[in-house]
Design a protein around this motif. Structure first.
Motif, PDB file in Angstrom:
ATOM      1  N   ILE A   1       9.234  -1.438   8.564  1.00  0.00           N
ATOM      2  CA  ILE A   1       8.211  -0.895   7.648  1.00  0.00           C
ATOM      3  C   ILE A   1       8.770  -1.004   6.235  1.00  0.00           C
ATOM      4  O   ILE A   1       9.718  -0.306   5.875  1.00  0.00           O
ATOM      5  CB  ILE A   1       7.868   0.565   8.004  1.00  0.00           C
ATOM      6  CG1 ILE A   1       7.326   0.642   9.430  1.00  0.00           C
ATOM      7  CG2 ILE A   1       6.864   1.132   6.989  1.00  0.00           C
ATOM      8  CD1 ILE A   1       7.100   2.068   9.941  1.00  0.00           C
ATOM      9  N   GLU A   2       8.220  -1.895   5.460  1.00  0.00           N
ATOM     10  CA  GLU A   2       8.743  -2.145   4.106  1.00  0.00           C
ATOM     11  C   GLU A   2       8.126  -1.217   3.068  1.00  0.00           C
ATOM     12  O   GLU A   2       8.794  -0.793   2.134  1.00  0.00           O
ATOM     13  CB  GLU A   2       8.498  -3.609   3.717  1.00  0.00           C
ATOM     14  CG  GLU A   2       9.279  -4.568   4.625  1.00  0.00           C
ATOM     15  CD  GLU A   2       9.099  -6.020   4.240  1.00  0.00           C
ATOM     16  OE1 GLU A   2       8.060  -6.366   3.638  1.00  0.00           O
ATOM     17  OE2 GLU A   2      10.003  -6.821   4.557  1.00  0.00           O
ATOM     18  N   ARG A   3       6.858  -0.929   3.214  1.00  0.00           N
ATOM     19  CA  ARG A   3       6.183  -0.050   2.258  1.00  0.00           C
ATOM     20  C   ARG A   3       5.038   0.669   2.976  1.00  0.00           C
ATOM     21  O   ARG A   3       4.491   0.157   3.950  1.00  0.00           O
ATOM     22  CB  ARG A   3       5.550  -0.859   1.101  1.00  0.00           C
ATOM     23  CG  ARG A   3       6.517  -1.545   0.182  1.00  0.00           C
ATOM     24  CD  ARG A   3       5.795  -2.304  -0.937  1.00  0.00           C
ATOM     25  NE  ARG A   3       4.760  -3.200  -0.459  1.00  0.00           N
ATOM     26  CZ  ARG A   3       4.979  -4.389   0.112  1.00  0.00           C
ATOM     27  NH1 ARG A   3       6.210  -4.827   0.279  1.00  0.00           N
ATOM     28  NH2 ARG A   3       3.971  -5.132   0.521  1.00  0.00           N
ATOM     29  N   LEU A   4       4.699   1.827   2.446  1.00  0.00           N
ATOM     30  CA  LEU A   4       3.513   2.525   2.914  1.00  0.00           C
ATOM     31  C   LEU A   4       2.582   2.647   1.717  1.00  0.00           C
ATOM     32  O   LEU A   4       2.961   3.216   0.692  1.00  0.00           O
ATOM     33  CB  LEU A   4       3.910   3.906   3.455  1.00  0.00           C
ATOM     34  CG  LEU A   4       3.069   4.497   4.574  1.00  0.00           C
ATOM     35  CD1 LEU A   4       2.948   3.545   5.751  1.00  0.00           C
ATOM     36  CD2 LEU A   4       3.676   5.827   5.034  1.00  0.00           C
ATOM     37  N   GLU A   5       1.379   2.090   1.866  1.00  0.00           N
ATOM     38  CA  GLU A   5       0.450   2.019   0.751  1.00  0.00           C
ATOM     39  C   GLU A   5      -0.878   2.662   1.160  1.00  0.00           C
ATOM     40  O   GLU A   5      -1.109   2.948   2.336  1.00  0.00           O
ATOM     41  CB  GLU A   5       0.217   0.548   0.361  1.00  0.00           C
ATOM     42  CG  GLU A   5       1.514  -0.146  -0.046  1.00  0.00           C
ATOM     43  CD  GLU A   5       1.353  -1.660  -0.195  1.00  0.00           C
ATOM     44  OE1 GLU A   5       0.383  -2.223   0.356  1.00  0.00           O
ATOM     45  OE2 GLU A   5       2.215  -2.260  -0.849  1.00  0.00           O
ATOM     46  N   ARG A   6      -1.721   2.861   0.158  1.00  0.00           N
ATOM     47  CA  ARG A   6      -3.070   3.369   0.423  1.00  0.00           C
ATOM     48  C   ARG A   6      -4.065   2.560  -0.373  1.00  0.00           C
ATOM     49  O   ARG A   6      -3.797   2.173  -1.516  1.00  0.00           O
ATOM     50  CB  ARG A   6      -3.191   4.842   0.029  1.00  0.00           C
ATOM     51  CG  ARG A   6      -4.578   5.431   0.317  1.00  0.00           C
ATOM     52  CD  ARG A   6      -4.788   6.764  -0.358  1.00  0.00           C
ATOM     53  NE  ARG A   6      -4.528   6.712  -1.776  1.00  0.00           N
ATOM     54  CZ  ARG A   6      -5.356   6.155  -2.665  1.00  0.00           C
ATOM     55  NH1 ARG A   6      -6.505   5.625  -2.292  1.00  0.00           N
ATOM     56  NH2 ARG A   6      -5.025   6.126  -3.946  1.00  0.00           N
ATOM     57  N   ARG A   7      -5.207   2.294   0.225  1.00  0.00           N
ATOM     58  CA  ARG A   7      -6.319   1.665  -0.499  1.00  0.00           C
ATOM     59  C   ARG A   7      -7.568   2.372  -0.036  1.00  0.00           C
ATOM     60  O   ARG A   7      -7.900   2.336   1.162  1.00  0.00           O
ATOM     61  CB  ARG A   7      -6.344   0.174  -0.159  1.00  0.00           C
ATOM     62  CG  ARG A   7      -7.410  -0.597  -0.912  1.00  0.00           C
ATOM     63  CD  ARG A   7      -6.979  -0.933  -2.345  1.00  0.00           C
ATOM     64  NE  ARG A   7      -7.999  -1.812  -2.915  1.00  0.00           N
ATOM     65  CZ  ARG A   7      -9.087  -1.361  -3.580  1.00  0.00           C
ATOM     66  NH1 ARG A   7      -9.263  -0.071  -3.792  1.00  0.00           N
ATOM     67  NH2 ARG A   7      -9.965  -2.219  -4.040  1.00  0.00           N
ATOM     68  N   GLY A   8      -8.268   3.060  -0.982  1.00  0.00           N
ATOM     69  CA  GLY A   8      -9.419   3.864  -0.564  1.00  0.00           C
ATOM     70  C   GLY A   8      -8.978   4.873   0.486  1.00  0.00           C
ATOM     71  O   GLY A   8      -8.025   5.618   0.283  1.00  0.00           O
ATOM     72  N   LYS A   9      -9.657   4.853   1.621  1.00  0.00           N
ATOM     73  CA  LYS A   9      -9.303   5.771   2.705  1.00  0.00           C
ATOM     74  C   LYS A   9      -8.403   5.110   3.751  1.00  0.00           C
ATOM     75  O   LYS A   9      -8.182   5.682   4.823  1.00  0.00           O
ATOM     76  CB  LYS A   9     -10.585   6.266   3.392  1.00  0.00           C
ATOM     77  CG  LYS A   9     -11.583   6.953   2.454  1.00  0.00           C
ATOM     78  CD  LYS A   9     -12.831   7.365   3.218  1.00  0.00           C
ATOM     79  CE  LYS A   9     -13.958   7.729   2.272  1.00  0.00           C
ATOM     80  NZ  LYS A   9     -15.224   8.004   2.999  1.00  0.00           N
ATOM     81  N   TYR A  10      -7.897   3.906   3.458  1.00  0.00           N
ATOM     82  CA  TYR A  10      -7.042   3.194   4.403  1.00  0.00           C
ATOM     83  C   TYR A  10      -5.564   3.453   4.098  1.00  0.00           C
ATOM     84  O   TYR A  10      -5.137   3.399   2.936  1.00  0.00           O
ATOM     85  CB  TYR A  10      -7.273   1.684   4.318  1.00  0.00           C
ATOM     86  CG  TYR A  10      -8.623   1.230   4.815  1.00  0.00           C
ATOM     87  CD1 TYR A  10      -8.786   0.817   6.133  1.00  0.00           C
ATOM     88  CD2 TYR A  10      -9.720   1.207   3.972  1.00  0.00           C
ATOM     89  CE1 TYR A  10     -10.023   0.390   6.597  1.00  0.00           C
ATOM     90  CE2 TYR A  10     -10.966   0.787   4.417  1.00  0.00           C
ATOM     91  CZ  TYR A  10     -11.108   0.380   5.732  1.00  0.00           C
ATOM     92  OH  TYR A  10     -12.343  -0.043   6.188  1.00  0.00           O
ATOM     93  N   LEU A  11      -4.784   3.667   5.130  1.00  0.00           N
ATOM     94  CA  LEU A  11      -3.327   3.734   5.023  1.00  0.00           C
ATOM     95  C   LEU A  11      -2.782   2.395   5.526  1.00  0.00           C
ATOM     96  O   LEU A  11      -3.189   1.920   6.599  1.00  0.00           O
ATOM     97  CB  LEU A  11      -2.793   4.873   5.882  1.00  0.00           C
ATOM     98  CG  LEU A  11      -1.293   5.159   5.778  1.00  0.00           C
ATOM     99  CD1 LEU A  11      -0.944   5.704   4.393  1.00  0.00           C
ATOM    100  CD2 LEU A  11      -0.870   6.161   6.853  1.00  0.00           C
ATOM    101  N   ILE A  12      -1.888   1.794   4.749  1.00  0.00           N
ATOM    102  CA  ILE A  12      -1.425   0.444   5.052  1.00  0.00           C
ATOM    103  C   ILE A  12       0.093   0.453   5.155  1.00  0.00           C
ATOM    104  O   ILE A  12       0.783   0.788   4.191  1.00  0.00           O
ATOM    105  CB  ILE A  12      -1.850  -0.534   3.937  1.00  0.00           C
ATOM    106  CG1 ILE A  12      -3.368  -0.504   3.748  1.00  0.00           C
ATOM    107  CG2 ILE A  12      -1.361  -1.952   4.255  1.00  0.00           C
ATOM    108  CD1 ILE A  12      -3.825  -1.116   2.435  1.00  0.00           C
ATOM    109  N   ALA A  13       0.611   0.092   6.324  1.00  0.00           N
ATOM    110  CA  ALA A  13       2.047  -0.068   6.494  1.00  0.00           C
ATOM    111  C   ALA A  13       2.358  -1.555   6.385  1.00  0.00           C
ATOM    112  O   ALA A  13       1.980  -2.340   7.263  1.00  0.00           O
ATOM    113  CB  ALA A  13       2.491   0.481   7.848  1.00  0.00           C
ATOM    114  N   ALA A  14       3.032  -1.939   5.292  1.00  0.00           N
ATOM    115  CA  ALA A  14       3.419  -3.341   5.115  1.00  0.00           C
ATOM    116  C   ALA A  14       4.688  -3.583   5.935  1.00  0.00           C
ATOM    117  O   ALA A  14       5.713  -2.934   5.702  1.00  0.00           O
ATOM    118  CB  ALA A  14       3.662  -3.634   3.640  1.00  0.00           C
ATOM    119  N   LEU A  15       4.601  -4.487   6.899  1.00  0.00           N
ATOM    120  CA  LEU A  15       5.712  -4.752   7.811  1.00  0.00           C
ATOM    121  C   LEU A  15       6.407  -6.043   7.421  1.00  0.00           C
ATOM    122  O   LEU A  15       5.808  -6.930   6.800  1.00  0.00           O
ATOM    123  CB  LEU A  15       5.199  -4.857   9.256  1.00  0.00           C
ATOM    124  CG  LEU A  15       4.338  -3.691   9.752  1.00  0.00           C
ATOM    125  CD1 LEU A  15       3.890  -3.951  11.195  1.00  0.00           C
ATOM    126  CD2 LEU A  15       5.100  -2.371   9.656  1.00  0.00           C
TER     127      LEU A  15
END
Ligand SMILES: [Zn+2]
Length: 275
Positions: free
Chosen positions: A53-67
């Motif tokens: 897991i390189e980063r944890l991001e958010r866009r709107g109501k989405y949670l995004i784990a950049a792997l």
């Protein structure tokens, strides 16, 4: 239903705990479809196991784990989804639907009573979420941007604020609270707002969202943050779920009506139907 502040709270809770950790496994309770459907848990596990897991991001109501390796896990909580950090010895929460195990033994547990939450994999989350409108807390989101989103529209202003293509992250709670703070009736045609009114809505959206993040979101029902903690923003709701109660501003009675297909809360005195 979790909105921008609740997702951002979870992101901030989890980021220091999971960044740099590698996924070692994924499981779902026996016989249940997981949130990764239509992928099977085996397919999903094969795709993410061994990735960091390189980063944890958010866009709107989405949670995004950049792997690592150019894949992202894109989560949407929908009605009742919560992503919880836990140690293996911690008691399982109710409505546990899936678990991601990390290389330090920690777990990310997905709790979702209604099961509408989704986990998807994307090579390019920016492209996958490209229909989303601007982030309302970004410095780049201006009054002019909001004015452009409202201009010429006969739809209720609330409907435009809920439209994730116009502005990302607002749902029923924070749309109602923002319009109340701005003194704008939610049924007003979006295109009828004056420049001064548009500026008030822009200011109110930012203030309400920032306050909600500060209080770690609204926990009236199912929502808890990434550490299982309740938020406190529900203690400061001024109209949402306050139908029939007195307005804090004027003492009049808060109404609950149906606008844009949603239960909508407003003070008819503080938010007049006509400008
Ligand atoms: Zn009032």
């Amino acid at each position: 239903m979790p909105e921008l502040p609740e997702v951002e709270t979870t992101r901030r809770d989890l980021e220091p705990l999971v960044t740099g950790r590698t996924i070692t496994g994924v499981s779902v309770p026996d016989g249940q479809p997981g949130p990764m459907a239509p992928l099977s848990v085996a397919q999903f596990g094969d795709a993410v196991r061994g990735r960091t897991i390189e980063r944890l991001e958010r866009r709107g109501k989405y949670l995004i784990a950049a792997l690592s390796g150019g894949v992202a896990l894109v989560l949407h909580r929908r009605m009742t989804g919560n992503l919880l950090f836990a140690r293996p010895e911690d008691a399982a929460p109710a409505f546990l639907r899936a678990v991601i195990t990390l290389d330090d033994g920690a777990e990310l547990r997905w709790q979702d009573q209604r099961r509408f939450g989704t986990w998807a994999l994307a090579d390019d989350p920016g492209k996958a979420l490209s229909s989303l409108g601007p982030e309302p807390l970004a410095g780049s989101w201006t009054v002019a941007d909001l004015a452009a989103a409202l201009r010429g529209r006969t739809a209720p202003v609330k409907a435009v604020l809920l439209d994730q293509r116009r502005v990302a992250g607002l749902g029923n709670i924070y749309a109602d609270e923002s319009l109340h703070q701005a003194g704008i009736h939610p049924a007003r045609p979006a295109g009828s707002l004056t420049p001064a009114e548009t500026e008030r809505v822009h200011t109110a959206i930012r203030a309400v969202l920032a306050r909600a993040i500060h209080l770690q979101g609204s926990s009236a029902r199912d929502y808890v943050g990434g550490l299982g903690q309740r938020g406190r923003m529900q203690e400061e709701w001024r109209v949402y779920e306050r139908g029939g109660l007195p307005c804090y501003g004027c003492g009049g009675v808060i109404e609950k009506v149906r606008i844009a297909g949603r239960g909508t809360h407003l003070c008819p005195a503080c938010q007049p139907a006509l400008p």
